[in-house]
Motif scaffolding. Structure first.
Motif, PDB file in Angstrom:
ATOM      1  N   CYS A  75      81.668  21.969 -13.320  1.00  0.00           N
ATOM      2  CA  CYS A  75      81.656  22.190 -11.615  1.00  0.00           C
ATOM      3  C   CYS A  75      81.469  23.486 -11.468  1.00  0.00           C
ATOM      4  N   VAL A  76      80.683  24.142 -11.327  1.00  0.00           N
ATOM      5  CA  VAL A  76      80.922  25.191  -9.828  1.00  0.00           C
ATOM      6  C   VAL A  76      80.478  24.913  -8.931  1.00  0.00           C
ATOM      7  N   THR A  77      81.686  25.138  -8.655  1.00  0.00           N
ATOM      8  CA  THR A  77      81.300  25.003  -6.510  1.00  0.00           C
ATOM      9  C   THR A  77      82.528  25.724  -5.516  1.00  0.00           C
ATOM     10  N   HIS A  78      81.872  25.707  -4.277  1.00  0.00           N
ATOM     11  CA  HIS A  78      82.820  26.352  -3.421  1.00  0.00           C
ATOM     12  C   HIS A  78      83.553  25.631  -3.126  1.00  0.00           C
ATOM     13  N   GLU A  79      84.227  23.999  -3.438  1.00  0.00           N
ATOM     14  CA  GLU A  79      84.207  23.311  -2.599  1.00  0.00           C
ATOM     15  C   GLU A  79      86.099  23.347  -2.885  1.00  0.00           C
ATOM     16  N   MET A  80      87.031  24.110  -2.617  1.00  0.00           N
ATOM     17  CA  MET A  80      88.283  24.099  -2.694  1.00  0.00           C
ATOM     18  C   MET A  80      88.635  23.428  -2.468  1.00  0.00           C
ATOM     19  N   GLY A  81      89.079  22.248  -2.250  1.00  0.00           N
ATOM     20  CA  GLY A  81      89.744  20.817  -1.376  1.00  0.00           C
ATOM     21  C   GLY A  81      88.867  19.991  -2.826  1.00  0.00           C
ATOM     22  N   PHE A  82      87.851  20.001  -2.906  1.00  0.00           N
ATOM     23  CA  PHE A  82      87.062  19.014  -4.561  1.00  0.00           C
ATOM     24  C   PHE A  82      88.283  19.441  -5.824  1.00  0.00           C
ATOM     25  N   ALA A  83      88.444  21.222  -5.490  1.00  0.00           N
ATOM     26  CA  ALA A  83      89.346  21.571  -7.345  1.00  0.00           C
ATOM     27  C   ALA A  83      90.812  20.986  -6.759  1.00  0.00           C
ATOM     28  N   ARG A  84      90.785  21.333  -5.947  1.00  0.00           N
ATOM     29  CA  ARG A  84      93.031  20.885  -5.235  1.00  0.00           C
ATOM     30  C   ARG A  84      92.942  19.532  -6.267  1.00  0.00           C
ATOM     31  N   SER A  85      92.137  18.546  -5.677  1.00  0.00           N
ATOM     32  CA  SER A  85      91.818  17.170  -5.546  1.00  0.00           C
ATOM     33  C   SER A  85      92.316  16.770  -7.185  1.00  0.00           C
ATOM     34  N   VAL A  86      90.836  16.986  -7.310  1.00  0.00           N
ATOM     35  CA  VAL A  86      90.430  16.661  -8.782  1.00  0.00           C
ATOM     36  C   VAL A  86      90.476  17.125 -10.018  1.00  0.00           C
ATOM     37  N   ALA A  87      90.770  18.554 -10.093  1.00  0.00           N
ATOM     38  CA  ALA A  87      90.729  19.547 -11.269  1.00  0.00           C
ATOM     39  C   ALA A  87      91.120  19.599 -12.383  1.00  0.00           C
ATOM     40  N   VAL A 124      88.149  35.494 -15.163  1.00  0.00           N
ATOM     41  CA  VAL A 124      89.386  36.327 -14.890  1.00  0.00           C
ATOM     42  C   VAL A 124      90.976  36.111 -15.347  1.00  0.00           C
ATOM     43  N   GLU A 125      90.882  33.951 -14.874  1.00  0.00           N
ATOM     44  CA  GLU A 125      92.261  33.711 -14.757  1.00  0.00           C
ATOM     45  C   GLU A 125      92.014  32.448 -14.818  1.00  0.00           C
ATOM     46  N   THR A 126      92.525  31.252 -15.275  1.00  0.00           N
ATOM     47  CA  THR A 126      92.368  30.003 -15.704  1.00  0.00           C
ATOM     48  C   THR A 126      93.743  29.468 -15.510  1.00  0.00           C
ATOM     49  N   GLY A 127      93.805  27.461 -15.255  1.00  0.00           N
ATOM     50  CA  GLY A 127      94.844  27.404 -14.839  1.00  0.00           C
ATOM     51  C   GLY A 127      94.747  25.826 -14.335  1.00  0.00           C
ATOM     52  N   PRO A 128      95.595  25.346 -14.044  1.00  0.00           N
ATOM     53  CA  PRO A 128      95.445  24.049 -13.249  1.00  0.00           C
ATOM     54  C   PRO A 128      95.976  23.546 -11.690  1.00  0.00           C
ATOM     55  N   PRO A 129      94.769  23.730 -10.751  1.00  0.00           N
ATOM     56  CA  PRO A 129      95.060  23.441  -9.663  1.00  0.00           C
ATOM     57  C   PRO A 129      96.361  24.284  -8.727  1.00  0.00           C
ATOM     58  N   THR A 142      99.275  26.032  -9.969  1.00  0.00           N
ATOM     59  CA  THR A 142      99.644  26.763 -10.294  1.00  0.00           C
ATOM     60  C   THR A 142      98.855  28.308  -9.873  1.00  0.00           C
ATOM     61  N   PHE A 143      97.345  27.609  -9.839  1.00  0.00           N
ATOM     62  CA  PHE A 143      95.808  29.036  -9.608  1.00  0.00           C
ATOM     63  C   PHE A 143      96.099  28.828  -8.187  1.00  0.00           C
ATOM     64  N   PHE A 144      96.067  27.961  -6.963  1.00  0.00           N
ATOM     65  CA  PHE A 144      95.886  27.969  -5.846  1.00  0.00           C
ATOM     66  C   PHE A 144      97.383  28.798  -5.403  1.00  0.00           C
ATOM     67  N   ASP A 145      98.698  27.975  -5.118  1.00  0.00           N
ATOM     68  CA  ASP A 145      99.286  28.470  -5.306  1.00  0.00           C
ATOM     69  C   ASP A 145     100.618  29.632  -5.718  1.00  0.00           C
ATOM     70  N   SER A 146     100.258  29.824  -7.272  1.00  0.00           N
ATOM     71  CA  SER A 146      99.898  31.650  -7.547  1.00  0.00           C
ATOM     72  C   SER A 146      99.338  32.389  -8.544  1.00  0.00           C
ATOM     73  N   PRO A 147      98.638  32.577  -8.045  1.00  0.00           N
ATOM     74  CA  PRO A 147      97.642  33.253  -9.430  1.00  0.00           C
ATOM     75  C   PRO A 147      97.945  34.350  -9.187  1.00  0.00           C
ATOM     76  N   LYS A 148      97.881  34.961 -10.352  1.00  0.00           N
ATOM     77  CA  LYS A 148      98.370  35.756 -11.527  1.00  0.00           C
ATOM     78  C   LYS A 148      97.553  37.296 -11.208  1.00  0.00           C
TER      79      LYS A 148
END
Lengths: 231, 231, 250
Positions: free
Chosen positions: C199-211, C223-228, C230-236
């Motif tokens: 899913c290409v989206t800007h809806e970050m709430g959706f990403a956090r709960s579903v991805a 640039v970076e991938t990871g489970p929500p 780590t991605f949202f809380d500690s991006p590399k």
């Protein structure tokens, strides 16, 4: 300059006797021309140069030269060629009616194919992509998605072309055919009353134009019932 | 092609007549188009009605009929006028060149009316408001703001009108103008090769159409040059 | 994530994509397993739409390999058709066919591509419409529906082809704010039922709960991938950090 009312009342029925011929020229050329247009369109959008190039050349030539010249070439010119005189088409091409139909069809085919092409180009790219994404083959895409929408988009321009075609049928009078214009010209030659005769003829053509436009308006309405109207 | 020797310069002069006819009709067409569209867009109901009548009549009548009406009609009108001054006069011929250019200009002018009307409506109202806020009069706004903006929108369809114009000039041969078709007929009388000769006429017109199309493309590029930079 | 080949639905290997001189995708690598939900985000022009459009061949990748459920995507029409049967797509501008009613929109592709019977198609279509909660609009024209309703129909249409994976190209970007949640709810339901999705989206709430996996793209690269978490809380990466700042500061 007096306005001879009796003459008008006399000539109108005479000219209307040519209506049958006018309508034959119109409908026959329209039918043949539309078929030709579809063939040309498919050639044009085929993506293969040996199909699209001849189609483009044909369209270019027939849209770039006057229809009167095209009629003269076919009626006066073709008999010069032995190839034509010996061919199976000769019985048709020998007669002014046949020549008129051929010329009008060839001409309108070129215009209508460009009209259809405009319709095809007007179909939203997203719709074609959605059809591809669903797995439809290019042929299925064209038949079920592109063509129905393109036809609806082409209707206004197509109706204009039908009116043009109707006006072009009057040129048949230059190759001896007695359509409405042909009859009118003979009346004028006898009576020296161009105003009465030609003006009444003009009214007849205007009525025909109006009828064509009304019919297409009705068709357009029917085809657009799924389109949301501008609020 | 040897059949054409001796006829080249006749065709040249004939083509020149076509060019003259084209430019005269073109100027008149633009004039009629601007007047017609202004009338249609004005709030004056009378002007609206006249302009509507104008476009309906001239778009719905066969071109050849308009030509015949104008040619014979103006000859009669002119004769009647001359008879007022000199009762001896039997018949005054109206030069086909002027009857033809007037008739064609009126016909194409009716299409141009619609095109210009649409183009005027497409002008950004913000620009007009800015001009008025700056103190420009109605006429100044029209000349310096509306027309330049409208011209860019009108150019593509107007290009098509110009193509129709050049092709309609062929019809003027029917009322006796000595242009290319006339030359061809003469040559046919001598050489009995109608196909070749009418083909030459077609080629001449195709040449003219091509020149017009190329010119319009250049004009379109020029008119849109301020947009290219934004890309 | 199991590396069992059978479970990998989408495999993108070292893919470049050029539009003329412009490089839209640079050495992109991505694997998506069955049942996995991937969200792709990034600034405009980052190549995220181009990437998913390469997956169902709406764009042709310039180099590298793309495999869908084991099928390699090549210029061969048969390969492309095979892929499109497995991959569904939902577009930003819905792209419902305006000259067909809602239910006809759903029935068209199964009829033409899977060649199933009209009765079967109709049953399936009604089932899918019920799944997106819009069965009472079946006989309507698309233009009579709101944006949110049209997009739900578009999702149902993609579902009728029983795809292995659904691609969403900014499905809510063209919707008025009050309609976004009705579409996201449908997508969340699909995710819960185990649908594989990218899913290409800007809806970050959706990403956090579903991805299961969030992919950040910038200037054509991942640039970076990871489970929500780590991605949202500690991006590399700094670029990721910058993007998250911009998009989450509203």
């Amino acid at each position: 300059m007096s306005f001879d009312l009796d003459l008008i009342l006399d000539s109108i029925p005479q000219m209307l006797m040519g209506l049958g011929l006018t309508l034959q020229l119109l409908f026959l050329s329209l039918a043949l021309g539309t078929v030709l247009a579809i063939i040309l369109l498919l050639m044009r959008i085929s993506g293969r140069w040996f199909l699209s190039a001849p189609a483009m050349a044909y369209i270019y030539i027939f849209r770039g030269t006057p229809i009167l010249v095209q009629i003269f070439i076919i009626y006066y010119g073709l008999p010069q060629l032995e190839l034509v005189r010996d061919s199976i088409l000769w019985p048709i091409l020998r007669e002014p009616f046949g020549c008129a139909i051929v010329a009008l069809s060839l001409n309108t085919g070129a215009y209508v194919s460009e009209i259809f092409r405009g319709g095809v180009l007007g179909v939203d790219r997203g719709l074609k992509e959605a059809a591809s994404a669903l797995g439809l083959s290019p042929r299925q895409r064209f038949i079920y998605i592109t063509a129905p929408i393109a036809i609806r988009l082409s209707l206004p321009a197509y109706s204009n072309d039908v009116v043009s075609l109707m006006k072009s049928t009057a040129l048949a009078s230059t190759i001896t055919l007695l359509d409405m214009t042909g009859i009118a010209r003979t009346i004028v030659a006898e009576t020296y009353a161009p105003y009465e005769v030609f003006l009444s003829l003009m009214v007849i053509y205007l009525v025909l134009t109006w009828m064509i436009q009304r019919s297409f308006g009705w068709i357009e309405k029917r085809m657009s019932r799924h389109v949301r109207s501008e609020i | 092609m040897e059949v054409l020797t001796g006829w080249w310069d006749d065709f040249f002069w004939g083509s020149l007549v076509v060019v003259e006819l084209f430019f005269v009709a073109l100027i008149l067409t633009v004039l009629f188009g601007l007047i017609g569209s202004a009338a249609k867009l004005s709030k004056n109901r009378f002007a609206n009605a006249i302009a509507n009548g104008y476009t309906i009549v001239f778009r719905g009548t066969p071109e050849i009929l308009v030509l015949l009406l104008f040619y014979f009609g103006s000859a009669i009108a002119l004769t009647a006028l001359a008879q007022v001054f000199d009762p001896e006069v039997k018949f005054v011929d109206f030069p086909p060149f002027w009857a033809g250019s007037l008739a064609i200009a009126l016909i194409i002018g009716s299409y141009a009316t619609e095109t210009f009307r649409g183009a005027f409506l497409g002008v950004d109202p913000g620009q007009v408001e800015a001009a008025r806020a700056l103190g420009l009069s109605n006429l100044q706004t029209f000349i310096y703001v509306r027309i330049p903006a409208m011209w860019r929108l009108a150019l593509p369809p107007f290009g098509n009108h110009m193509l129709s114009l050049i092709k309609d000039t062929a019809l003027v041969a029917i009322i006796g103008l000595e242009e290319t078709l006339f030359v061809a007929e003469q040559a046919i009388g001598y050489t009995a090769k109608p196909f070749t000769l009418y083909l030459v006429v077609g080629a001449i017109y195709l040449g003219f159409s091509t020149i017009i199309t190329l010119t319009v493309m250049l004009c379109e590029k020029y008119a849109n040059r301020h947009l290219e930079i934004a890309k | 994530m199991s590396d069992n080949q059978q479970d990998i639905i989408v495999h993108v290997e070292n893919v470049d994509k050029f539009f003329g001189d412009f490089q839209a995708l640079k050495a992109v690598n991505l694997t998506v397993a069955r049942g996995e939900r991937v969200v792709v985000c990034g600034p405009s022009g980052s190549g995220k739409s181009t990437l998913i459009r390469c997956i169902n061949r709406l764009e042709a990748h310039s180099s590298g390999r793309i495999l869908i459920n084991g099928h390699e995507l090549t210029d061969d029409v048969k390969d492309i058709d095979a892929v499109r049967r497995e991959v569904g797509m939902v577009f930003q501008s819905f792209n419902l066919f305006p000259h067909l009613t809602v239910i006809e929109n759903l029935m068209l592709a199964p009829k033409l591509v899977r060649k199933t019977s009209k009765a079967e198609n109709r049953e399936l279509a009604m089932e899918m419409l019920a799944r997106v909660k819009i069965q009472d609009q079946a006989e309507k024209w698309p233009s009579a529906l709101s944006g949110g309703q049209q997009q739900r129909v578009a999702i149902a249409r993609a579902l009728c082809m029983n795809p292995e994976v659904i691609l969403f190209d900014e499905p809510t970007s063209a919707l008025d704010p009050e309609m976004i949640s009705e579409v996201l709810d449908v997508m969340i339901d699909l995710a819960k039922e185990g649908m594989t999705m990218i899913c290409v989206t800007h809806e970050m709430g959706f990403a956090r709960s579903v991805a299961d996996n969030v992919v950040f793209m910038d200037q054509g690269e991942i640039v970076e991938t990871g489970p929500p978490a780590t991605f949202f809380d500690s991006p590399k990466s700094d670029r990721t950090r910058l993007f998250l700042q911009q998009i989450l500061s509203h």
